[in-house]
Design a protein around this motif. Sequence first.
Motif, short mmCIF file in Angstrom:
data_model
loop_
_atom_site.label_atom_id
_atom_site.label_comp_id
_atom_site.label_asym_id
_atom_site.label_seq_id
_atom_site.Cartn_x
_atom_site.Cartn_y
_atom_site.Cartn_z
N GLY A 184 1.73 -14.44 -32.16
CA GLY A 184 2.75 -15.41 -32.53
C GLY A 184 3.64 -15.74 -31.35
N ASP A 211 5.31 -12.19 -37.08
CA ASP A 211 5.51 -13.38 -37.90
C ASP A 211 4.72 -13.25 -39.20
OD1 ASP A 211 5.71 -15.89 -39.03
OD2 ASP A 211 5.57 -16.94 -37.11
N ARG A 219 1.88 -15.90 -40.16
CA ARG A 219 0.63 -16.01 -39.42
C ARG A 219 -0.37 -14.97 -39.92
NH1 ARG A 219 1.01 -19.08 -34.90
NH2 ARG A 219 -0.81 -18.09 -33.99
N ARG A 244 7.36 -26.50 -37.33
CA ARG A 244 8.01 -25.83 -36.22
C ARG A 244 9.05 -26.74 -35.60
NH1 ARG A 244 7.84 -20.40 -35.91
NH2 ARG A 244 5.78 -19.58 -35.47
N ASP A 287 10.28 -16.56 -45.98
CA ASP A 287 9.53 -16.19 -44.79
C ASP A 287 9.31 -17.37 -43.85
OD1 ASP A 287 9.37 -13.57 -45.52
OD2 ASP A 287 7.32 -13.66 -46.28
N HIS A 296 13.51 -17.79 -36.19
CA HIS A 296 13.17 -16.95 -35.04
C HIS A 296 12.71 -17.81 -33.87
CE1 HIS A 296 10.22 -14.94 -32.44
NE2 HIS A 296 11.13 -13.99 -32.42
N TYR A 314 8.35 -9.84 -32.23
CA TYR A 314 8.43 -10.36 -33.60
C TYR A 314 7.06 -10.38 -34.24
CZ TYR A 314 9.24 -13.88 -37.31
OH TYR A 314 9.32 -14.55 -38.51
N SER A 327 10.66 -17.69 -40.03
CA SER A 327 9.78 -17.92 -38.89
C SER A 327 10.33 -19.04 -38.01
CB SER A 327 8.37 -18.26 -39.38
OG SER A 327 7.52 -18.57 -38.29
#
Length: 341
Positions: free
Chosen positions: A290, A281, A284, A48, A222, A229, A279, A226
């Motif tokens: 999320g 995700d 997850r 992240r 993906d 976003h 959203y 993520s």
Amino acid sequence: MRDTDELRELRDFDAGTPPLDEGTRRRVRSRLVAAMSDPAPAVRPRRRPVLRIALTGALATAVAAGVLVAVRHDDGTGAHRTANPPATSAPATNAPPMRNVSAQLVLNKAAAYEREHERTVTPRDDQFIYTKEIIKETNQKTGATKSYVDENWRSVDGSQRSWIMEIGKGWWSPPLKADESVWPPQDWGTLRKLPTDPEKLILAIENRFFGGRVKSLDDIGDQEWSEIHFSLAGLLKLVPVMPEGLRPAAYEALGMVPGVKAVPHQKDAKGRVGVAITYDDPTRPKGAAGFGGYFIFDPNTYRFLGFRDTRTSGDGPAMKTYTQLSYLDNWAVVDRAKQRP
């Protein structure tokens, strides 16, 4: 079983849902081809970007962080708070009927509204961006409600200490060191360098800030979506005042993220009913909460109304969960920290 869940979703699919736009069709087609060619792709470790946390050196470990939210006020200003809407939030009752709309349509219209109404400013490096944010929290168990007023003074070029408030508590934030950086950037010089074209903004976030090597949106998987976003939501939430054209581009870029969806009949902090963007995700577990919260827009003008989120305090049996509604009440460019307009 996952297959049963998907069949149930297909059974419940709303035939009134608008068709996919061409960009989404292209990305879905690309992902299907990739899945058929490689049915068991390797999963790289989850990472992240860091929001409001200093990153030391050219390459820093990306860590999940809580965020503040940027919201616009009635007169066209910008704003704040943290993110994750309650799973139990119900649609507003007695709400006017709303047609089904796609998230991309809402965000593109929000971008158009922003371009028409945004206030253009060019602050000096030695000035501060002042914001006044209103937060309304409701304890989900007891129903008790409390409001906060957070006032922030952020140094334009980051060379001076800034006064930051969250949930009524404030502190002095020192300037970044020479080998430190943050996402989203707060200094005007870095913000001004971000692309105002949505596709270029997405590629800049992935390549410049997270070490990616993608040349096209079709190359993004993906996991990267993520992260993108997460980064776009953080930019929109944490930077209430941006250079001209950046916020509209961020709205449009958010609309390109697979998994964003529109949810009608959501109330903002002032009780106004709007259409919200949230959203799902794909990285997850199914049903897991999320990051992202609800961005709430006027269903007719697509002006940004405010933000909805949840916050927890404590842990174990003593943990409390709050529903947060927030909006920006005012902002201005001032000469000194703690100076009000």
